[in-house]
Design an enzyme around this catalytic site. Structure first.
Site, PDB file in Angstrom:
ATOM      1  N   LEU A 179     -29.286   3.826 -23.948  1.00  0.00           N
ATOM      2  CA  LEU A 179     -29.017   4.142 -25.356  1.00  0.00           C
ATOM      3  C   LEU A 179     -29.960   5.215 -25.884  1.00  0.00           C
ATOM      4  CD1 LEU A 179     -28.333   0.584 -26.849  1.00  0.00           C
ATOM      5  CD2 LEU A 179     -26.696   2.250 -25.933  1.00  0.00           C
ATOM      6  N   GLY A 194     -27.828   9.120 -30.377  1.00  0.00           N
ATOM      7  CA  GLY A 194     -26.380   9.331 -30.563  1.00  0.00           C
ATOM      8  C   GLY A 194     -25.663   7.992 -30.651  1.00  0.00           C
ATOM      9  N   HIS A 195     -25.949   7.102 -29.695  1.00  0.00           N
ATOM     10  CA  HIS A 195     -25.346   5.759 -29.729  1.00  0.00           C
ATOM     11  C   HIS A 195     -25.742   5.017 -31.005  1.00  0.00           C
ATOM     12  CE1 HIS A 195     -25.861   6.309 -25.172  1.00  0.00           C
ATOM     13  NE2 HIS A 195     -24.557   6.201 -25.313  1.00  0.00           N
TER      14      HIS A 195
HETATM   15  P1  AMP Z   1     -21.563   6.833 -23.331  1.00  0.00           P
HETATM   16  O1  AMP Z   1     -22.578   5.758 -23.290  1.00  0.00           O
HETATM   17  O2  AMP Z   1     -22.057   8.164 -22.873  1.00  0.00           O
HETATM   18  O3  AMP Z   1     -20.240   6.435 -22.716  1.00  0.00           O
HETATM   19  O4  AMP Z   1     -21.230   7.063 -24.876  1.00  0.00           O
HETATM   20  C1  AMP Z   1     -20.867   5.993 -25.706  1.00  0.00           C
HETATM   21  C2  AMP Z   1     -20.429   6.533 -27.043  1.00  0.00           C
HETATM   22  O5  AMP Z   1     -21.495   7.294 -27.615  1.00  0.00           O
HETATM   23  C3  AMP Z   1     -19.235   7.490 -26.940  1.00  0.00           C
HETATM   24  O6  AMP Z   1     -18.367   7.275 -28.047  1.00  0.00           O
HETATM   25  C4  AMP Z   1     -19.892   8.840 -27.007  1.00  0.00           C
HETATM   26  O7  AMP Z   1     -19.032   9.857 -27.498  1.00  0.00           O
HETATM   27  C5  AMP Z   1     -21.015   8.566 -27.973  1.00  0.00           C
HETATM   28  N1  AMP Z   1     -22.074   9.571 -27.845  1.00  0.00           N
HETATM   29  C6  AMP Z   1     -22.695   9.985 -26.712  1.00  0.00           C
HETATM   30  N2  AMP Z   1     -23.571  10.978 -26.970  1.00  0.00           N
HETATM   31  C7  AMP Z   1     -23.506  11.206 -28.304  1.00  0.00           C
HETATM   32  C8  AMP Z   1     -24.169  12.111 -29.213  1.00  0.00           C
HETATM   33  N3  AMP Z   1     -25.075  12.984 -28.774  1.00  0.00           N
HETATM   34  N4  AMP Z   1     -23.829  12.053 -30.514  1.00  0.00           N
HETATM   35  C9  AMP Z   1     -22.902  11.175 -30.966  1.00  0.00           C
HETATM   36  N5  AMP Z   1     -22.252  10.298 -30.179  1.00  0.00           N
HETATM   37  C10 AMP Z   1     -22.542  10.310 -28.873  1.00  0.00           C
END
Ligand code: AMP
Length: 291
Positions: free
Chosen positions: A33, A36-37
């Site tokens: 995490l 962004g998350h």
């Molecule tokens: P992941 O763990 O990479 O599968 O991402 C989980 C969620 O977090 C997905 O909806 C991604 O689009 C979102 N996410 C990942 N990186 C960012 C970021 N830098 N800003 C906003 N949301 C993000």
């Protein structure tokens, strides 16, 4: 914050909340995490009485050449961050429970899933949509939050929700960026110092595309060329695609509009990164960390 592993435990907990009239907000993640998350968790917090977050590195969405085995995993740190950000229910399913046998039925993403990331990663979005449908079936959220960082994924999830009449509202939250503009990603952990410095080429390329748009350029080919030159001019960066796409069905456009998405993917010192910007919003439309 309650931490659960078993599928029946997450289902029981959200059903109990629903019976009490509580709205369920859901943020699916693959863990490692970052801010962004956590921004998605805060968006869920503002819209729901119970915020559920899942952490699951979904094997179905990784191809044979992808980084499934070495994808960063840090459950103890994730727990601490999730609790601080306001998660009520942290669900960490294991793969054997999610997939007791290989799925006999998978969600087929259609043409929009074959472009951009889909072209570079065959089968990726079938894996993503299949797991998201399963997660939705188990959590039954009223609202689910996704990041615009993965705009093609968000568009395909919206399409799945619409086409399958799923009773969930989808919210897409802005990309969170480091001070120098690099979009936060769990995969940034792979970057050594030179690669980390080179990685800003992605957001600089997007910025160059936005500049061209603001000067009045409307030819997609000229905008992608301006962005591509930035990637090609950076040592240690190998561009994969640079494209202008329509926001809904991701079709390539010849003439751009304010809603058009400029999307890039590139390898930086062996790590594949993606980023995008809505031309009319520019990078200022995103969230920049100040700390
Ligand atoms: P992941 O763990 O990479 O599968 O991402 C989980 C969620 O977090 C997905 O909806 C991604 O689009 C979102 N996410 C990942 N990186 C960012 C970021 N830098 N800003 C906003 N949301 C993000």
């Amino acid at each position: 914050m309650q931490v659960v592993v078993a599928l029946e435990d997450v289902r029981a907990r959200v059903r109990e909340a629903r019976r009490a009239g509580v709205r369920i907000g859901f943020v699916p993640t693959m863990g490692a995490l970052h801010e962004g998350h956590l921004s998605l968790v805060r968006q869920a917090r503002a819209r729901a009485g119970l915020v559920a977050t899942s952490i699951f590195v979904n094997p179905l969405q990784f191809g044979p050449a992808d980084d499934f085995a070495r994808y960063p995993r840090d459950p103890a740190r994730d727990r601490a961050l999730a609790a601080t950000a306001g998660v009520d229910l942290l669900w960490m399913p294991d793969a054997a429970a999610m997939y007791p046998s290989p799925p006999a039925v998978m969600v087929a993403p259609g043409q929009a899933g074959e472009r951009l990331e889909g072209a570079s990663r065959p089968g990726h979005f079938a894996g993503v949509l299949t797991v998201v449908l399963k997660l939705f079936a188990l959590v039954e959220p009223d609202v689910a939050i996704f990041g615009r960082k993965d705009f093609q994924q968000a568009a395909l999830i919206r399409a799945m929700v619409r086409d399958f009449n799923l009773p969930v509202a989808i919210v897409v939250a802005p990309t969170v960026r480091e001070r120098d503009g690099l979009a936060l990603s769990s995969r940034n952990a792979y970057l050594d110092a030179p690669a980390r410095a080179a990685a800003t080429a992605l957001c600089r390329a997007l910025g160059r595309g936005v500049e061209a748009y603001r000067r009045g350029e409307r030819r997609a080919a000229a905008i992608t060329q301006a962005a591509r030159l930035v990637l090609e001019g950076q040592a240690g960066v190998v561009p994969d695609y640079v494209e202008c796409a329509a926001p809904d069905d991701l079709r390539p456009v010849e003439t751009v509009e304010a809603e058009t998405v400029l999307a890039v993917a590139a390898r930086v010192g062996g790590t594949r990164l993606i980023d995008n910007v809505v031309l009319g919003d520019g990078l200022e439309g995103d969230v920049h960390l100040s700390g």
